[in-house]
Design a protein around this motif. Structure first.
Motif, PDB file in Angstrom:
ATOM      1  N   GLU A 121       0.837  -1.202   0.000  1.00 21.88           N
ATOM      2  CA  GLU A 121       0.000   0.000   0.000  1.00 21.88           C
ATOM      3  C   GLU A 121       0.874   1.256   0.000  1.00 21.88           C
ATOM      4  O   GLU A 121       0.620   2.207  -0.750  1.00 21.88           O
ATOM      5  CB  GLU A 121      -0.923  -0.002   1.210  1.00 21.88           C
ATOM      6  N   LEU A 181      -6.256  -1.461  -1.868  1.00 18.99           N
ATOM      7  CA  LEU A 181      -5.461  -2.023  -2.955  1.00 18.99           C
ATOM      8  C   LEU A 181      -6.254  -3.112  -3.671  1.00 18.99           C
ATOM      9  O   LEU A 181      -6.773  -4.031  -3.028  1.00 18.99           O
ATOM     10  CB  LEU A 181      -4.169  -2.610  -2.373  1.00 18.99           C
ATOM     11  N   SER A 193      -8.618  -3.736   2.212  1.00 23.16           N
ATOM     12  CA  SER A 193      -7.597  -2.788   1.772  1.00 23.16           C
ATOM     13  C   SER A 193      -8.074  -2.030   0.525  1.00 23.16           C
ATOM     14  O   SER A 193      -8.816  -2.578  -0.294  1.00 23.16           O
ATOM     15  CB  SER A 193      -6.303  -3.538   1.440  1.00 23.16           C
TER      16      SER A 193
END
Length: 284
Positions: free
Chosen positions: A98, A137, A135
């Motif tokens: 990240e 991501l 997340s």
């Protein structure tokens, strides 16, 4: 050129992942604990770091487009637990990805994890998957049914003259070769898939696996079916009578033997050929 960092690169699957992404024209960075164990990897760069120690990961993902983690432990060693590695070490990788602005993070999980959340090995993996999916991501989760290498126990029992199974012996599995799983993983990340259940091209019952193993070693197929209550009792007693490094993997395999483990059929490699190569002492 796109860049991928492979974590767990020296493991069974990690080696195939490195080779597959290299074959597809990626620049491959392999994350390893020891360069000495990684000299035969198909990788453009080796990065020596400890995923359990976040400070060693700083900066290693700069410029990476993709991280693929096959990081995990089957038998606990070095005083590390499943939570230390399968959860926390992968979380350390995710946080660094990240920070570095990596475009996608792929993780190799396990099929039917929701039905095995009580198994410590699976619980640690599942907890990381929750963190990964939360997340920002983009991510890909690959859930394989089982590896060809896991089927070695059938060969060992066949060599001894008898294969011991749990009744009824009709649960099914389609194990997959590491090279086919690596290709399926690369296909999934290339396509931007969020999740993919994966298995090999052939599905077997446990009894059929026993017969296949017996044929590979040239012995008659002698199979004994133990009552399933014995499997369930063993699962309860193992943590009380054996160390974690023994009962940890045993809990996983005994639990998986009590259900079907069949993923989407992928690949072309056949278990019969893998067994034949194993009998000849060849690495596959």
């Amino acid at each position: 050129m796109k860049t991928v960092l492979v974590a767990g690169a020296t493991g069974y699957l990690g080696r195939y992942l490195c080779a597959e992404y290299a074959r597809r024209g990626w620049y491959v960075t392999a994350l390893v604990r020891s360069r000495a164990r990684a000299s035969d990897l198909t990788a453009d760069q080796l990065v020596e770091a400890e995923a359990t120690v976040p400070a060693t990961l700083q900066g290693i993902m700069e410029g990476a487009d993709l991280v693929v983690s096959a990081l995990g432990i089957t038998r606990q060693a070095d005083g590390l637990s499943y939570r230390d590695v399968d959860y926390q070490a992968n979380l350390n990788l995710l946080l660094e990805a990240e920070r570095a602005g990596v475009r996608r993070f792929a993780y190799v999980h396990v099929l039917n994890a929701d039905a095995m959340r009580h198994v410590p090995l699976v619980a640690a993996k599942a907890e990381f998957v929750q963190a990964l999916q939360a997340s920002p991501l983009p991510s890909t989760v690959i859930a394989p049914s089982g590896y060809f290498s896991d089927m070695g126990d059938f060969l060992s029992m066949a060599r001894s003259g008898r294969v011991w199974l749990f009744a009824p012996g009709t649960h099914r599995i389609n194990p997959i070769h590491g090279a086919d799983l690596a290709a399926a993983t690369a296909d999934a990340t290339d396509a931007g898939m969020a999740w993919r259940d994966v298995g090999g091209p052939e599905t077997f019952t446990h009894i059929e696996l026993a017969h296949l193993a017996a044929a590979a070693v040239g012995r008659p197929p002698r199979v004994t079916l133990l009552p399933d209550w014995l499997r369930r009792l063993t699962l309860r007693l193992l943590p009380m009578v054996s160390p974690r490094r023994i009962h940890g993997p045993a809990q996983f395999f005994l639990t998986a033997m009590g259900m079907d483990m069949v993923g989407q059929a992928c690949g072309t490699r056949r278990l019969k050929d893998h067994f034949a190569s194993s009998v000849r002492g060849e690495h596959t």
